[in-house]
Scaffold this motif. Structure first.
Motif, mmCIF file in Angstrom:
data_model
loop_
_atom_site.group_PDB
_atom_site.id
_atom_site.type_symbol
_atom_site.label_atom_id
_atom_site.label_comp_id
_atom_site.label_asym_id
_atom_site.label_seq_id
_atom_site.Cartn_x
_atom_site.Cartn_y
_atom_site.Cartn_z
ATOM 1 N N PRO A 24 0.588 -1.533 0.176
ATOM 2 C CA PRO A 24 -0.016 -0.051 0.095
ATOM 3 C C PRO A 24 0.859 0.925 -0.142
ATOM 4 O O PRO A 24 0.656 2.326 -0.623
ATOM 5 N N HIS A 25 2.060 1.325 0.996
ATOM 6 C CA HIS A 25 2.982 1.912 0.769
ATOM 7 C C HIS A 25 3.630 2.576 -0.877
ATOM 8 O O HIS A 25 4.468 3.453 -0.162
ATOM 9 N N CYS A 26 4.509 1.299 -0.996
ATOM 10 C CA CYS A 26 5.764 1.100 -1.231
ATOM 11 C C CYS A 26 5.892 0.067 -2.014
ATOM 12 O O CYS A 26 5.225 -0.611 -2.443
ATOM 13 N N VAL A 27 6.879 -0.113 -3.288
ATOM 14 C CA VAL A 27 6.619 -0.788 -4.509
ATOM 15 C C VAL A 27 8.449 -1.526 -4.029
ATOM 16 O O VAL A 27 9.309 -0.984 -4.042
ATOM 17 N N VAL A 28 8.606 -2.655 -3.855
ATOM 18 C CA VAL A 28 9.801 -3.489 -3.701
ATOM 19 C C VAL A 28 10.410 -4.548 -4.502
ATOM 20 O O VAL A 28 9.680 -5.495 -5.061
ATOM 21 N N CYS A 29 11.346 -4.300 -5.319
ATOM 22 C CA CYS A 29 12.261 -4.922 -6.547
ATOM 23 C C CYS A 29 13.252 -5.334 -5.786
ATOM 24 O O CYS A 29 14.498 -4.512 -5.765
ATOM 25 N N SER A 30 13.303 -7.061 -5.844
ATOM 26 C CA SER A 30 14.804 -7.071 -5.458
ATOM 27 C C SER A 30 15.210 -8.108 -6.426
ATOM 28 O O SER A 30 14.625 -8.907 -7.642
ATOM 29 N N ILE A 31 16.515 -8.599 -6.911
ATOM 30 C CA ILE A 31 17.200 -9.337 -7.960
ATOM 31 C C ILE A 31 18.398 -9.789 -7.052
ATOM 32 O O ILE A 31 19.400 -9.252 -6.518
ATOM 33 N N ARG A 32 18.341 -11.246 -7.221
ATOM 34 C CA ARG A 32 19.650 -11.997 -6.890
ATOM 35 C C ARG A 32 19.916 -12.928 -7.649
ATOM 36 O O ARG A 32 19.814 -13.777 -8.585
ATOM 37 N N ASP A 33 21.439 -13.267 -7.349
ATOM 38 C CA ASP A 33 21.760 -13.912 -8.604
ATOM 39 C C ASP A 33 22.766 -14.703 -7.303
ATOM 40 O O ASP A 33 23.069 -13.946 -6.536
ATOM 41 N N ASP A 34 23.272 -15.905 -8.480
ATOM 42 C CA ASP A 34 24.703 -16.751 -8.351
ATOM 43 C C ASP A 34 25.742 -16.652 -8.671
ATOM 44 O O ASP A 34 26.274 -17.607 -8.558
ATOM 45 N N GLY A 35 26.112 -15.197 -8.853
ATOM 46 C CA GLY A 35 27.467 -15.041 -9.521
ATOM 47 C C GLY A 35 28.725 -14.497 -8.330
ATOM 48 O O GLY A 35 28.320 -15.699 -7.756
ATOM 49 N N VAL A 36 30.217 -14.377 -9.075
ATOM 50 C CA VAL A 36 30.638 -14.516 -7.976
ATOM 51 C C VAL A 36 30.602 -13.467 -6.829
ATOM 52 O O VAL A 36 31.950 -13.418 -6.502
ATOM 53 N N THR A 74 25.409 -14.858 0.800
ATOM 54 C CA THR A 74 26.083 -15.917 1.085
ATOM 55 C C THR A 74 25.842 -16.975 0.824
ATOM 56 O O THR A 74 24.483 -17.397 0.887
ATOM 57 N N PRO A 75 26.266 -18.130 0.151
ATOM 58 C CA PRO A 75 27.936 -17.703 0.097
ATOM 59 C C PRO A 75 28.472 -17.028 -1.496
ATOM 60 O O PRO A 75 29.641 -16.886 -0.856
ATOM 61 N N HIS A 76 27.864 -16.842 -2.159
ATOM 62 C CA HIS A 76 28.022 -16.305 -3.099
ATOM 63 C C HIS A 76 27.241 -15.792 -4.048
ATOM 64 O O HIS A 76 26.070 -15.950 -3.742
ATOM 65 N N GLY A 77 27.454 -14.399 -4.901
ATOM 66 C CA GLY A 77 26.651 -13.511 -5.351
ATOM 67 C C GLY A 77 26.050 -12.256 -4.929
ATOM 68 O O GLY A 77 26.719 -11.922 -3.877
ATOM 69 N N THR A 78 25.738 -11.753 -5.147
ATOM 70 C CA THR A 78 24.868 -10.056 -5.083
ATOM 71 C C THR A 78 23.224 -10.162 -5.064
ATOM 72 O O THR A 78 22.563 -10.720 -5.157
ATOM 73 N N ALA A 79 22.927 -9.112 -4.268
ATOM 74 C CA ALA A 79 21.299 -8.952 -4.032
ATOM 75 C C ALA A 79 21.246 -7.548 -3.991
ATOM 76 O O ALA A 79 21.558 -7.425 -3.205
ATOM 77 N N LEU A 80 20.125 -7.696 -5.231
ATOM 78 C CA LEU A 80 19.851 -5.401 -4.888
ATOM 79 C C LEU A 80 18.860 -5.036 -4.761
ATOM 80 O O LEU A 80 17.702 -6.234 -5.487
ATOM 81 N N THR A 81 18.683 -4.719 -3.821
ATOM 82 C CA THR A 81 16.717 -4.303 -3.760
ATOM 83 C C THR A 81 16.387 -2.761 -3.849
ATOM 84 O O THR A 81 17.397 -2.116 -3.291
ATOM 85 N N VAL A 82 15.704 -2.028 -4.300
ATOM 86 C CA VAL A 82 15.298 -0.938 -4.836
ATOM 87 C C VAL A 82 13.658 -1.163 -3.921
ATOM 88 O O VAL A 82 12.800 -1.948 -4.275
ATOM 89 N N GLU A 83 13.564 0.618 -3.134
ATOM 90 C CA GLU A 83 11.828 0.396 -3.097
ATOM 91 C C GLU A 83 11.687 1.566 -2.697
ATOM 92 O O GLU A 83 12.760 2.991 -2.651
#
Length: 88
Positions: A24-36, A74-83
């Protein structure tokens, strides 16, 4: 789109997951990968090594009053989250 381009170019990932949730107050988009993973020290202001794509993402999110978070997964990869807040 820029975040997924970064995954394709740099992460050497086999998989990337995208999740978008609208509340109701925000949109959250997250992208997680299993990369380096990403070197979080590169993101520190003033070091001159920040990727232009990440700077553009940050600027676009900030212009909308939102928050960008980048974490090494953890253990690898990156997580990017936008709110992004929704105007009511």
């Amino acid at each position: 789109r820029e975040a997924l381009t970064n995954v394709a170019r740099h992460a050497k990932a086999a998989r990337a997951d995208v999740c978008v949730k609208a509340g109701p107050h925000c949109v959250v988009c997250s992208i997680r990968d299993d990369g380096v993973g990403i070197d979080l020290a590169r993101l520190a202001p003033g070091n001159g090594k920040r990727g232009m794509g990440l700077v553009e993402i940050y600027e676009r999110v900030a212009a909308l009053g939102g928050v960008l978070r980048i974490d090494r997964d953890t253990p690898h990869g990156t997580a990017l989250t936008v709110e992004i807040p929704l105007e009511g």
